[in-house]
Write a protein that holds these residues in place. Structure first.
Motif, mmCIF file in Angstrom:
data_model
loop_
_atom_site.group_PDB
_atom_site.id
_atom_site.type_symbol
_atom_site.label_atom_id
_atom_site.label_comp_id
_atom_site.label_asym_id
_atom_site.label_seq_id
_atom_site.Cartn_x
_atom_site.Cartn_y
_atom_site.Cartn_z
ATOM 1 N N ALA A 110 0.918 -1.005 0.361
ATOM 2 C CA ALA A 110 -0.164 -0.207 -0.323
ATOM 3 C C ALA A 110 1.105 0.950 0.679
ATOM 4 C CB ALA A 110 -1.123 -0.291 0.915
ATOM 5 N N PRO A 111 0.070 2.408 -0.645
ATOM 6 C CA PRO A 111 0.982 3.698 -0.570
ATOM 7 C C PRO A 111 1.073 3.640 0.523
ATOM 8 C CG PRO A 111 -0.714 3.799 -1.844
ATOM 9 C CD PRO A 111 -0.268 2.326 -1.417
ATOM 10 N N ASN A 112 2.514 4.842 1.478
ATOM 11 C CA ASN A 112 1.873 5.980 2.598
ATOM 12 C C ASN A 112 2.579 6.753 1.950
ATOM 13 O OD1 ASN A 112 5.519 5.614 2.169
ATOM 14 N ND2 ASN A 112 5.817 3.646 3.307
ATOM 15 N N SER A 113 2.390 7.767 2.803
ATOM 16 C CA SER A 113 3.028 8.706 3.487
ATOM 17 C C SER A 113 4.680 9.433 3.686
ATOM 18 C CB SER A 113 1.824 9.867 3.537
ATOM 19 O OG SER A 113 2.460 9.250 5.217
ATOM 20 N N ARG A 114 5.263 8.673 4.162
ATOM 21 C CA ARG A 114 6.623 8.664 4.458
ATOM 22 C C ARG A 114 7.650 8.553 2.989
ATOM 23 N NH1 ARG A 114 4.484 7.590 8.841
ATOM 24 N NH2 ARG A 114 5.087 5.668 10.382
ATOM 25 N N ASN A 115 8.384 8.775 3.416
ATOM 26 C CA ASN A 115 9.423 9.467 2.181
ATOM 27 C C ASN A 115 10.781 8.423 2.036
ATOM 28 O OD1 ASN A 115 9.140 11.486 2.025
ATOM 29 N ND2 ASN A 115 10.288 12.812 3.089
ATOM 30 N N ARG A 116 9.915 6.852 2.310
ATOM 31 C CA ARG A 116 10.823 5.840 1.860
ATOM 32 C C ARG A 116 9.839 4.256 1.995
ATOM 33 N NH1 ARG A 116 12.377 7.388 6.554
ATOM 34 N NH2 ARG A 116 12.100 6.461 8.650
ATOM 35 N N GLN A 117 9.763 2.878 2.167
ATOM 36 C CA GLN A 117 9.388 2.041 2.135
ATOM 37 C C GLN A 117 9.923 1.323 2.918
ATOM 38 O OE1 GLN A 117 10.922 -0.588 -1.229
ATOM 39 N NE2 GLN A 117 9.340 -0.102 -2.561
ATOM 40 N N ARG A 118 8.420 0.940 3.288
ATOM 41 C CA ARG A 118 8.654 -0.102 4.632
ATOM 42 C C ARG A 118 8.570 -1.490 4.865
ATOM 43 N NH1 ARG A 118 4.865 3.027 9.589
ATOM 44 N NH2 ARG A 118 3.960 2.404 8.040
ATOM 45 N N PHE A 119 8.792 -2.366 5.796
ATOM 46 C CA PHE A 119 9.024 -3.767 5.039
ATOM 47 C C PHE A 119 8.652 -4.722 6.438
ATOM 48 C CE2 PHE A 119 11.774 -2.158 1.906
ATOM 49 C CZ PHE A 119 11.344 -2.337 0.721
ATOM 50 N N GLY A 120 7.879 -5.592 5.941
ATOM 51 C CA GLY A 120 7.448 -7.151 6.592
ATOM 52 C C GLY A 120 7.533 -8.097 6.488
ATOM 53 N N VAL A 121 8.010 -8.944 7.362
ATOM 54 C CA VAL A 121 8.341 -10.831 7.164
ATOM 55 C C VAL A 121 6.973 -10.766 8.278
ATOM 56 C CG1 VAL A 121 9.308 -12.383 6.488
ATOM 57 C CG2 VAL A 121 10.005 -10.404 5.901
ATOM 58 N N GLN A 173 6.122 3.432 -0.261
ATOM 59 C CA GLN A 173 5.041 1.936 -0.153
ATOM 60 C C GLN A 173 5.103 0.821 1.092
ATOM 61 O OE1 GLN A 173 4.191 0.504 -3.742
ATOM 62 N NE2 GLN A 173 6.231 -1.143 -3.400
ATOM 63 N N ASP A 174 4.377 0.660 2.105
ATOM 64 C CA ASP A 174 4.800 -0.097 2.851
ATOM 65 C C ASP A 174 4.163 -1.790 2.167
ATOM 66 O OD1 ASP A 174 5.333 1.705 4.503
ATOM 67 O OD2 ASP A 174 2.747 1.630 5.255
ATOM 68 N N CYS A 175 5.289 -2.333 2.472
ATOM 69 C CA CYS A 175 5.231 -3.898 2.515
ATOM 70 C C CYS A 175 5.236 -5.201 2.582
ATOM 71 C CB CYS A 175 6.271 -4.647 0.929
ATOM 72 S SG CYS A 175 6.623 -3.272 -0.582
ATOM 73 N N LEU A 176 4.720 -5.652 3.109
ATOM 74 C CA LEU A 176 4.243 -7.015 4.014
ATOM 75 C C LEU A 176 4.293 -8.526 3.084
ATOM 76 C CD1 LEU A 176 1.396 -5.771 6.126
ATOM 77 C CD2 LEU A 176 3.904 -6.301 6.544
ATOM 78 N N PHE A 177 5.490 -9.107 3.130
ATOM 79 C CA PHE A 177 5.025 -10.430 2.516
ATOM 80 C C PHE A 177 5.009 -11.096 3.687
ATOM 81 C CE2 PHE A 177 8.878 -7.738 0.561
ATOM 82 C CZ PHE A 177 8.424 -8.224 -0.831
ATOM 83 N N VAL A 178 4.560 -11.955 3.376
ATOM 84 C CA VAL A 178 3.726 -13.316 4.256
ATOM 85 C C VAL A 178 4.319 -15.043 3.322
ATOM 86 C CG1 VAL A 178 1.572 -14.317 4.496
ATOM 87 C CG2 VAL A 178 1.831 -12.211 4.222
ATOM 88 N N VAL A 179 4.949 -15.320 3.928
ATOM 89 C CA VAL A 179 5.371 -16.613 3.216
ATOM 90 C C VAL A 179 3.682 -17.690 3.926
ATOM 91 C CG1 VAL A 179 7.267 -18.876 4.173
ATOM 92 C CG2 VAL A 179 7.820 -15.960 4.165
ATOM 93 N N PHE A 180 4.568 -19.379 2.095
ATOM 94 C CA PHE A 180 3.391 -20.289 2.396
ATOM 95 C C PHE A 180 3.776 -21.108 3.065
ATOM 96 C CE2 PHE A 180 0.475 -16.380 0.169
ATOM 97 C CZ PHE A 180 -0.569 -15.968 1.023
ATOM 98 N N ASN A 181 5.489 -21.504 2.150
ATOM 99 C CA ASN A 181 5.404 -22.440 2.574
ATOM 100 C C ASN A 181 7.102 -22.871 3.071
ATOM 101 O OD1 ASN A 181 6.682 -24.729 0.903
ATOM 102 N ND2 ASN A 181 5.437 -24.593 -0.859
ATOM 103 N N LYS A 182 6.538 -23.428 3.338
ATOM 104 C CA LYS A 182 9.048 -23.400 4.432
ATOM 105 C C LYS A 182 9.744 -23.545 3.964
ATOM 106 C CE LYS A 182 7.714 -28.237 6.319
ATOM 107 N NZ LYS A 182 7.815 -29.253 7.384
ATOM 108 N N SER A 183 9.498 -24.314 1.931
ATOM 109 C CA SER A 183 10.718 -24.393 1.136
ATOM 110 C C SER A 183 11.825 -23.535 1.189
ATOM 111 C CB SER A 183 10.401 -25.218 -0.143
ATOM 112 O OG SER A 183 9.658 -23.901 -0.808
ATOM 113 N N ILE A 184 11.021 -22.356 1.587
ATOM 114 C CA ILE A 184 11.778 -21.429 1.186
ATOM 115 C C ILE A 184 12.876 -21.371 2.545
ATOM 116 C CG2 ILE A 184 11.958 -18.409 1.740
ATOM 117 C CD1 ILE A 184 9.158 -18.316 1.047
#
Length: 113
Positions: free
Chosen positions: A34-45, A80-91
């Motif tokens: 999702a877009p954000n109003s900050r000047n940089r990206q934020r990430f989460g896993v 933008q804010d980015c969330l990576f959601v893991v679905f498989n343990k093979s990572i």
């Protein structure tokens, strides 16, 4: 490891991203952004206990994904804010080069949509 300034610091931002964001899915993981109003990206896993019961394994997956994000960050400077959601343990056993390519493709697709 990805710097703290590029991470989420509260659950409010994560909740907002889940509610207002768009999702790109693959077989191994998905990207919610999702877009954000900050000047940089934020990430989460996000790695659920349903995927892997061991906290050590979940943290290893998380660290690998954050490292791939850190290496790809200079190419993607869209706020933008980015969330990576893991679905498989093979990572956890996936070659790092393939993981990095997968994350690169997801981030590239998020910019084009």
């Amino acid at each position: 490891m990805l710097s703290q300034k590029y991470r989420f610091h509260s659950r409010g931002g994560v909740r907002y991203t889940y509610q207002k964001g768009k999702t790109i899915r693959t077989a191994l993981l998905s990207l919610v952004y999702a877009p954000n109003s900050r000047n940089r990206q934020r990430f989460g896993v996000v790695v659920s206990k349903k995927i892997l019961k061991s906290a050590v394994g979940r943290n290893r997956i998380r660290r690998r994904v954050y490292e791939a994000i850190r290496l790809e960050l200079p190419e993607f400077q869209t706020p933008q804010d980015c969330l990576f959601v893991v679905f498989n343990k093979s990572i956890i056993n996936m070659p790092f080069r393939d993981l990095r390519r997968l994350i690169h493709d997801l981030l590239e697709r998020s910019l084009s949509e």
